[in-house]
Design an enzyme around this catalytic site. Structure first.
Site, short mmCIF file in Angstrom:
data_model
loop_
_atom_site.label_atom_id
_atom_site.label_comp_id
_atom_site.label_asym_id
_atom_site.label_seq_id
_atom_site.Cartn_x
_atom_site.Cartn_y
_atom_site.Cartn_z
N HIS A 154 17.95 55.58 86.01
CA HIS A 154 16.60 55.02 86.08
C HIS A 154 16.69 53.52 86.33
CE1 HIS A 154 14.71 58.69 84.75
NE2 HIS A 154 15.55 58.77 83.73
N ASN A 155 15.65 52.97 86.94
CA ASN A 155 15.57 51.52 87.16
C ASN A 155 14.94 50.88 85.93
OD1 ASN A 155 15.49 48.95 88.18
ND2 ASN A 155 13.72 49.33 89.48
#
Length: 195
Positions: free
Chosen positions: A87-88
């Site tokens: 995930h960012n």
């Protein structure tokens, strides 16, 4: 179009996932390899597997969205988890992360041994001849012939590189069709005898 490519395209069009996976294993997406049927694989088209690879089931999951390569003669124990996406979490607009994902290719070299219940993180390269101890979480790349273990995995030893090179050059690899013969090592008995 080759027959192999035709089969792959045909198998991909089958809507039932379990049937698609069964046919993929049966008709040779992994020729010359031993992949147990209960191994979970996502994005199977982004998985490259060398010859004589053994992937044990028992909860093993290969998340291949970012790309996963496994070199020849590699053994992967049961319950291992390979991740190629993240995930960012560095988003300036959302917490704990935004809707964007980050894909990173993960590479496992030739003649490696990945112990049971290990987790391999995105973007990691495990070089040829490396050993990952069971239950390890590999967050950084592993050099050639290193033995790593722990969470996060650290170098805990080394294989003899000269012996490794000699055996790899002579192609002295495990024969997956022959049973493994175990020997009993009773250290406690030796301890009692020495007292």
């Amino acid at each position: 179009m080759s027959m192999q490519r035709f089969r792959e395209n045909l198998i991909q069009k089958i809507p039932i996932r379990k049937l698609r996976k069964y046919l993929a294993f049966k008709y040779g997406w992994f020729p010359g390899n031993y992949v147990q049927p209960d191994v979970k694989i996502s994005s199977i088209k982004k998985l490259k597997v060398g010859g004589n690879v053994y992937i044990s089931g028992g909860g093993t999951k290969l998340c291949c969205e970012g790309g996963l390569e496994i070199g020849k003669n590699t053994g992967i124990g049961e319950g291992c988890f390979f991740i190629t996406t993240n995930h960012n979490y560095k988003s300036k607009t959302h917490v704990p992360y935004d809707n964007g994902g980050i894909m990173q290719k993960t590479i496992v070299g030739e003649n490696c041994w990945i112990g049971a219940r290990s987790m391999i993180c995105p973007g990691v390269k495990i070089d040829d001849g490396a050993i990952v101890a069971m239950g390890s979480v590999v967050t950084k790349s592993v050099p050639k012939c290193a033995i790593v273990g722990g969470n996060p995995a650290k170098i805990i030893g080394w294989r003899n590189i000269e012996e490794y090179e000699e055996n790899a050059k002579a192609n002295r690899t495990i024969h997956r069709d022959k049973p493994i013969v175990f020997t009993v090592k009773d250290e406690f008995k030796k301890y009692l005898e020495s007292c």
